[in-house]
Design a protein around this motif. Structure first.
Motif, PDB file in Angstrom:
ATOM      1  N   THR A   1      -3.563   1.117   1.872  1.00  0.00           N
ATOM      2  CA  THR A   1      -4.033   0.624   0.579  1.00  0.00           C
ATOM      3  C   THR A   1      -5.478   0.149   0.605  1.00  0.00           C
ATOM      4  O   THR A   1      -6.079  -0.008  -0.455  1.00  0.00           O
ATOM      5  CB  THR A   1      -3.143  -0.525   0.068  1.00  0.00           C
ATOM      6  OG1 THR A   1      -3.113  -1.563   1.053  1.00  0.00           O
ATOM      7  CG2 THR A   1      -1.741  -0.041  -0.208  1.00  0.00           C
TER       8      THR A   1
ATOM      9  N   SER B   1      -3.652   9.757   7.161  1.00  0.00           N
ATOM     10  CA  SER B   1      -2.441   9.132   7.693  1.00  0.00           C
ATOM     11  C   SER B   1      -2.393   9.261   9.218  1.00  0.00           C
ATOM     12  O   SER B   1      -1.960   8.347   9.908  1.00  0.00           O
ATOM     13  CB  SER B   1      -1.196   9.731   7.049  1.00  0.00           C
ATOM     14  OG  SER B   1      -1.184  11.126   7.196  1.00  0.00           O
TER      15      SER B   1
ATOM     16  N   GLU C   1       1.317   7.964   2.931  1.00  0.00           N
ATOM     17  CA  GLU C   1       0.922   8.836   1.816  1.00  0.00           C
ATOM     18  C   GLU C   1       1.407   8.286   0.479  1.00  0.00           C
ATOM     19  O   GLU C   1       0.715   8.351  -0.524  1.00  0.00           O
ATOM     20  CB  GLU C   1       1.440  10.251   2.048  1.00  0.00           C
ATOM     21  CG  GLU C   1       0.677  10.959   3.146  1.00  0.00           C
ATOM     22  CD  GLU C   1       1.255  12.307   3.513  1.00  0.00           C
ATOM     23  OE1 GLU C   1       2.340  12.665   3.001  1.00  0.00           O
ATOM     24  OE2 GLU C   1       0.620  13.000   4.318  1.00  0.00           O
ATOM     25  N   ARG C   2       2.612   7.702   0.460  1.00  0.00           N
ATOM     26  CA  ARG C   2       3.144   7.114  -0.769  1.00  0.00           C
ATOM     27  C   ARG C   2       2.288   5.923  -1.213  1.00  0.00           C
ATOM     28  O   ARG C   2       1.941   5.784  -2.377  1.00  0.00           O
ATOM     29  CB  ARG C   2       4.596   6.697  -0.551  1.00  0.00           C
ATOM     30  CG  ARG C   2       5.301   6.249  -1.800  1.00  0.00           C
ATOM     31  CD  ARG C   2       6.780   5.989  -1.575  1.00  0.00           C
ATOM     32  NE  ARG C   2       7.024   5.016  -0.516  1.00  0.00           N
ATOM     33  CZ  ARG C   2       7.576   5.293   0.675  1.00  0.00           C
ATOM     34  NH1 ARG C   2       7.946   6.514   0.957  1.00  0.00           N
ATOM     35  NH2 ARG C   2       7.759   4.356   1.564  1.00  0.00           N
TER      36      ARG C   2
ATOM     37  N   SER D   1      -0.875   5.317  -0.335  1.00  0.00           N
ATOM     38  CA  SER D   1      -2.217   5.800  -0.679  1.00  0.00           C
ATOM     39  C   SER D   1      -2.224   6.421  -2.068  1.00  0.00           C
ATOM     40  O   SER D   1      -3.158   6.218  -2.851  1.00  0.00           O
ATOM     41  CB  SER D   1      -2.687   6.843   0.326  1.00  0.00           C
ATOM     42  OG  SER D   1      -2.838   6.281   1.594  1.00  0.00           O
ATOM     43  N   LYS D   2      -1.195   7.163  -2.397  1.00  0.00           N
ATOM     44  CA  LYS D   2      -1.095   7.815  -3.692  1.00  0.00           C
ATOM     45  C   LYS D   2      -0.977   6.779  -4.806  1.00  0.00           C
ATOM     46  O   LYS D   2      -1.580   6.919  -5.863  1.00  0.00           O
ATOM     47  CB  LYS D   2       0.121   8.736  -3.703  1.00  0.00           C
ATOM     48  CG  LYS D   2       0.219   9.630  -4.899  1.00  0.00           C
ATOM     49  CD  LYS D   2       1.422  10.552  -4.727  1.00  0.00           C
ATOM     50  CE  LYS D   2       1.433  11.641  -5.744  1.00  0.00           C
ATOM     51  NZ  LYS D   2       2.596  12.521  -5.571  1.00  0.00           N
ATOM     52  N   LYS D   3      -0.223   5.740  -4.547  1.00  0.00           N
ATOM     53  CA  LYS D   3      -0.059   4.673  -5.536  1.00  0.00           C
ATOM     54  C   LYS D   3      -1.404   4.016  -5.826  1.00  0.00           C
ATOM     55  O   LYS D   3      -1.713   3.689  -6.962  1.00  0.00           O
ATOM     56  CB  LYS D   3       0.935   3.638  -5.010  1.00  0.00           C
ATOM     57  CG  LYS D   3       1.425   2.682  -6.029  1.00  0.00           C
ATOM     58  CD  LYS D   3       2.459   1.771  -5.394  1.00  0.00           C
ATOM     59  CE  LYS D   3       3.581   1.526  -6.347  1.00  0.00           C
ATOM     60  NZ  LYS D   3       4.607   0.657  -5.796  1.00  0.00           N
TER      61      LYS D   3
ATOM     62  N   LYS E   1      -4.375   5.480  -5.382  1.00  0.00           N
ATOM     63  CA  LYS E   1      -5.281   6.479  -5.943  1.00  0.00           C
ATOM     64  C   LYS E   1      -5.041   6.714  -7.426  1.00  0.00           C
ATOM     65  O   LYS E   1      -5.969   6.862  -8.206  1.00  0.00           O
ATOM     66  CB  LYS E   1      -5.105   7.793  -5.173  1.00  0.00           C
ATOM     67  CG  LYS E   1      -6.062   8.871  -5.551  1.00  0.00           C
ATOM     68  CD  LYS E   1      -5.834  10.088  -4.672  1.00  0.00           C
ATOM     69  CE  LYS E   1      -6.751  11.221  -5.043  1.00  0.00           C
ATOM     70  NZ  LYS E   1      -6.489  12.397  -4.224  1.00  0.00           N
ATOM     71  N   TYR E   2      -3.788   6.763  -7.819  1.00  0.00           N
ATOM     72  CA  TYR E   2      -3.442   7.047  -9.201  1.00  0.00           C
ATOM     73  C   TYR E   2      -2.938   5.792  -9.891  1.00  0.00           C
ATOM     74  O   TYR E   2      -1.774   5.665 -10.199  1.00  0.00           O
ATOM     75  CB  TYR E   2      -2.368   8.141  -9.267  1.00  0.00           C
ATOM     76  CG  TYR E   2      -2.822   9.431  -8.681  1.00  0.00           C
ATOM     77  CD1 TYR E   2      -3.809  10.184  -9.305  1.00  0.00           C
ATOM     78  CD2 TYR E   2      -2.304   9.897  -7.494  1.00  0.00           C
ATOM     79  CE1 TYR E   2      -4.247  11.374  -8.757  1.00  0.00           C
ATOM     80  CE2 TYR E   2      -2.734  11.085  -6.932  1.00  0.00           C
ATOM     81  CZ  TYR E   2      -3.694  11.813  -7.579  1.00  0.00           C
ATOM     82  OH  TYR E   2      -4.122  12.978  -7.031  1.00  0.00           O
TER      83      TYR E   2
END
Length: 115
Positions: free
Chosen positions: A54, A60, A90-91, A93-95, A97-98
């Motif tokens: 985060t 990763s 990845e989950r 990081s995606k949270k 990012k978006y």
């Protein structure tokens, strides 16, 4: 405004927690279970991975490598497998990012003229 830091046990059914009010530590409740060092190491490992996912833009693979460098060879058995750690990173990081806003006003939406 008074600031407090609160620590709670990582086990869901344990009510143990302590508070630091800036000057002293206050133990509020005791553990209802015996300590499990392996579980503590696994939770610390996951916490490091999530924090790096985060706060950094590293891959990763790099995050997992850096976290593994901080773990003793004797504690390697409690580390989750690579694919599990990769999915967690990845989950998270995606949270980050978006990040979607809860409220969107029509005035804030810009649609190009050609559309």
């Amino acid at each position: 405004m008074e600031s407090h830091t609160i620590w709670r046990c990582c086990k869901n059914n344990c009510g143990d927690h302590a508070r630091f009010d800036g000057a002293i530590y206050i133990k509020v409740k005791d553990h209802i279970h015996t300590p499990n060092p392996e579980e503590t190491i696994a939770i610390e490992n996951k916490s490091k991975e999530v924090n790096s996912a985060t706060t950094s833009h590293d891959s990763s693979r790099r995050i997992i490598h850096e976290v593994l460098l901080s773990i003793s060879k004797d504690d390697g058995t409690v580390v989750p497998n690579y694919s599990s750690s990769q999915r967690t990173i990845e989950r998270k990081s995606k949270k980050k990012k978006y990040h979607y806003h809860d409220r969107v006003h029509y005035d804030d939406i810009h649609i190009p003229g050609e559309l």
